[in-house]
Design a protein around this motif. Structure first.
Motif, PDB file in Angstrom:
ATOM      1  N   LEU A   1      -0.327 -12.291   2.613  1.00  0.00           N
ATOM      2  CA  LEU A   1      -1.778 -12.212   2.816  1.00  0.00           C
ATOM      3  C   LEU A   1      -2.106 -11.317   4.015  1.00  0.00           C
ATOM      4  O   LEU A   1      -3.038 -10.509   3.975  1.00  0.00           O
ATOM      5  N   LYS A   2      -1.308 -11.454   5.078  1.00  0.00           N
ATOM      6  CA  LYS A   2      -1.505 -10.637   6.275  1.00  0.00           C
ATOM      7  C   LYS A   2      -1.304  -9.156   5.946  1.00  0.00           C
ATOM      8  O   LYS A   2      -2.063  -8.291   6.417  1.00  0.00           O
ATOM      9  N   MET A   3      -0.303  -8.836   5.135  1.00  0.00           N
ATOM     10  CA  MET A   3      -0.053  -7.450   4.753  1.00  0.00           C
ATOM     11  C   MET A   3      -1.174  -6.900   3.869  1.00  0.00           C
ATOM     12  O   MET A   3      -1.530  -5.726   3.949  1.00  0.00           O
ATOM     13  N   ASP A   4      -1.720  -7.760   3.002  1.00  0.00           N
ATOM     14  CA  ASP A   4      -2.849  -7.328   2.171  1.00  0.00           C
ATOM     15  C   ASP A   4      -4.040  -6.950   3.051  1.00  0.00           C
ATOM     16  O   ASP A   4      -4.734  -5.946   2.797  1.00  0.00           O
ATOM     17  N   LYS A   5      -4.258  -7.754   4.078  1.00  0.00           N
ATOM     18  CA  LYS A   5      -5.370  -7.472   4.985  1.00  0.00           C
ATOM     19  C   LYS A   5      -5.107  -6.202   5.794  1.00  0.00           C
ATOM     20  O   LYS A   5      -6.027  -5.403   6.042  1.00  0.00           O
ATOM     21  N   LEU A   6      -3.838  -6.018   6.206  1.00  0.00           N
ATOM     22  CA  LEU A   6      -3.489  -4.800   6.946  1.00  0.00           C
ATOM     23  C   LEU A   6      -3.718  -3.572   6.074  1.00  0.00           C
ATOM     24  O   LEU A   6      -4.284  -2.558   6.530  1.00  0.00           O
ATOM     25  N   GLU A   7      -3.307  -3.657   4.811  1.00  0.00           N
ATOM     26  CA  GLU A   7      -3.485  -2.532   3.905  1.00  0.00           C
ATOM     27  C   GLU A   7      -4.963  -2.215   3.718  1.00  0.00           C
ATOM     28  O   GLU A   7      -5.381  -1.040   3.752  1.00  0.00           O
ATOM     29  N   ALA A   8      -5.770  -3.255   3.541  1.00  0.00           N
ATOM     30  CA  ALA A   8      -7.206  -3.039   3.360  1.00  0.00           C
ATOM     31  C   ALA A   8      -7.828  -2.404   4.611  1.00  0.00           C
ATOM     32  O   ALA A   8      -8.687  -1.511   4.519  1.00  0.00           O
ATOM     33  N   ARG A   9      -7.397  -2.870   5.796  1.00  0.00           N
ATOM     34  CA  ARG A   9      -7.947  -2.334   7.058  1.00  0.00           C
ATOM     35  C   ARG A   9      -7.572  -0.863   7.240  1.00  0.00           C
ATOM     36  O   ARG A   9      -8.406  -0.031   7.629  1.00  0.00           O
ATOM     37  N   LEU A  10      -6.313  -0.538   6.949  1.00  0.00           N
ATOM     38  CA  LEU A  10      -5.870   0.849   7.111  1.00  0.00           C
ATOM     39  C   LEU A  10      -6.586   1.767   6.127  1.00  0.00           C
ATOM     40  O   LEU A  10      -6.991   2.889   6.467  1.00  0.00           O
ATOM     41  N   LEU A  11      -6.737   1.292   4.889  1.00  0.00           N
ATOM     42  CA  LEU A  11      -7.455   2.104   3.910  1.00  0.00           C
ATOM     43  C   LEU A  11      -8.890   2.357   4.356  1.00  0.00           C
ATOM     44  O   LEU A  11      -9.419   3.481   4.233  1.00  0.00           O
ATOM     45  N   LYS A  12      -9.524   1.340   4.899  1.00  0.00           N
ATOM     46  CA  LYS A  12     -10.901   1.475   5.378  1.00  0.00           C
ATOM     47  C   LYS A  12     -10.985   2.487   6.518  1.00  0.00           C
ATOM     48  O   LYS A  12     -11.870   3.356   6.551  1.00  0.00           O
ATOM     49  N   GLN A  13     -10.008   2.400   7.458  1.00  0.00           N
ATOM     50  CA  GLN A  13     -10.021   3.303   8.614  1.00  0.00           C
ATOM     51  C   GLN A  13      -9.756   4.752   8.181  1.00  0.00           C
ATOM     52  O   GLN A  13     -10.427   5.689   8.626  1.00  0.00           O
ATOM     53  N   PHE A  14      -8.765   4.942   7.296  1.00  0.00           N
ATOM     54  CA  PHE A  14      -8.457   6.311   6.861  1.00  0.00           C
ATOM     55  C   PHE A  14      -9.588   6.891   6.021  1.00  0.00           C
ATOM     56  O   PHE A  14      -9.887   8.088   6.097  1.00  0.00           O
TER      57      PHE A  14
END
Length: 454
Positions: free
Chosen positions: A411-424
């Protein structure tokens, strides 16, 4: 208007970049989870192997817990057709002259013949007495021979009578047989009518025929007469059971009882082999390979250390046998430098031939005998809810915690992926806007007077 595809503004492969960044964060932790799970699975498997080895050893030890498996006897009846025999640990080796004069048999009574077995008989009761125990069966006017036999055989207080219909050339009749042999089990029977005389006519007086008398068995052991109610005689010779099969008082058979040292020796050898196999299994499960630098699943485990310590202590235990303390080494069984047992064949054979009571005492003395001690020790490890089960419960809990940690980490990795996608994607939008502004500015400058386009 927002961008609907990543990387359009900047020209970067944002999806791949984010995937690489997330994998860099994820891979080490997942590898750790997998490594921990693999170790736990190896420990669970090792516990299964240990439990199996302990159970095999326990089976071997149980064969030495009782004199039944230590003081074993062989029995020979020559080529006698008159009886077979078995002997337990309480029998004394020796030879006995046996004669069988008479076999025990059950009494058989028969009612009168009838031409049609499906015809009804009468109404009233049939009363029986066998060996002092009585019971009665109520007969209805609608009961034929089959119904009467069924009522007798199924009577809840039947004291030892079996009813059967026999058909012959002269008709069909009910046969009453005492369940047990011997004169004590003679049947006394009478019929009482409440309507008519049908039951009395079939089962009373001259109409009740004795087909076979109840008899006791008669044997002679070394000339001593013994009468028994049964053809299974277990009180003629201590520890010996005779099963009579044929009678002829003129024939004498020889019964020979001997100590079976080979069978006892085999049981002891199996015990030693099982002990050594258990020790080998424990060594393999807890070993460390210096050359490879690898440890077995239970290397350094407290269960192995504790079990080894207890086994080592027990094999050196002294057991009080008739007030005299004895140990395994007095039977020719010693421990080598690796903690395994070895047998001195000469010493063990001597003990079996000349001091079986010592052998039996060392292994099977109630409570303190080594076979009993080993059995109790193994049971504490292998029983339901025992030491091994408790350890496996711990492994199950550890596996469950890792599963929970995996889910939380995922779940933590899913959130990290979503955050990075949003930032990029935000960065990509800004780059796109800057590129657009740059293009507009370039166009404006190019349209100014005096600016010559090349």
């Amino acid at each position: 208007m927002a961008l609907t595809a990543t990387g359009i503004g900047s020209g970067l492969d944002i999806t791949n970049i984010v995937s690489v960044l997330v994998d860099a964060e994820k891979a080490p932790k997942e590898a750790l989870f997998t490594e921990t799970e693999t170790k736990i699975e190896a420990k669970v498997s090792a516990m299964g192997t240990l439990k199996s080895s302990l159970s095999t050893f326990q089976d071997a030890a149980e064969k030495l817990q009782s004199g039944e498996f230590l003081n074993i006897r062989t029995v020979s009846t020559g080529d006698s057709d008159f009886f077979t025999a078995t002997a337990d640990q309480y029998s004394q080796p020796g030879s006995y002259a046996i004669k069988v004069e008479q076999l025990a048999q059950s009494q058989k009574l028969a009612g009168a013949n009838v031409s049609d077995p499906t015809s009804v008989v009468g109404q009233g009761s049939l009363d029986f007495s066998v060996n002092g125990a009585s019971f009665s069966v109520a007969i209805e006017s609608t009961d034929n021979l089959s119904a009467i036999a069924s009522k007798i055989n199924n009577s809840s207080d039947n004291s030892g009578v079996t009813a059967t219909i026999i058909k012959s050339d002269t008709g069909s009749r009910l046969i009453f047989t005492s369940t047990d042999t011997g004169t004590y089990n003679t049947i006394t029977m009478s019929a009482t009518d409440t309507i008519g005389t049908g039951l009395s006519d079939m089962f009373n007086g001259v109409n009740l025929e004795t087909l076979q008398d109840a008899k006791d068995s008669i044997i002679y052991v070394d000339g001593q007469k013994l009468t028994s109610q049964s053809n299974t005689v277990d009180d003629a010779i201590t520890g010996v059971t005779l099963s009579l099969t044929k009678a002829d008082v003129g024939s004498t058979s020889t019964l020979t009882v001997a100590q079976d040292t080979d069978a006892v020796k085999s049981n002891i050898e199996s015990f030693v082999s099982a002990f050594n196999a258990l020790k080998t299994s424990m060594d393999n499960l807890s070993s460390f390979d210096v050359d490879e630098g690898t440890s077995s699943a239970l290397q350094g485990d407290s269960i192995i250390r504790s079990l080894e310590s207890q086994l080592r202590k027990m094999v050196s235990e002294r057991v009080s046998v008739d007030g005299v303390e004895s140990a395994l080494y007095e039977l020719g069984i010693t421990t080598d430098r690796d903690g395994k047992l070895s047998i001195d064949d000469t010493e063990l054979s001597d003990a079996l031939e000349n001091n079986m009571s010592l052998v039996e005492g060392v292994f099977s003395t109630s409570g303190t005998g080594l076979a009993n001690q080993f059995d109790d020790l193994v049971e504490s490890y292998t029983k339901s809810g025992g030491i091994i089960d408790s350890r496996n419960d711990t492994y199950t809990s550890q596996t469950s915690r890792i599963t929970d940690q995996r889910e939380a980490f995922s779940l933590k990795m899913d959130k990290l992926e979503a955050r990075l996608l949003k930032q990029f994607n935000a960065m990509d939008l800004i780059v796109s806007q800057l590129n657009s502004q740059s293009s507009s500015l370039t166009s404006s400058l190019a349209s100014l007077p005096g600016v010559v386009s090349e």
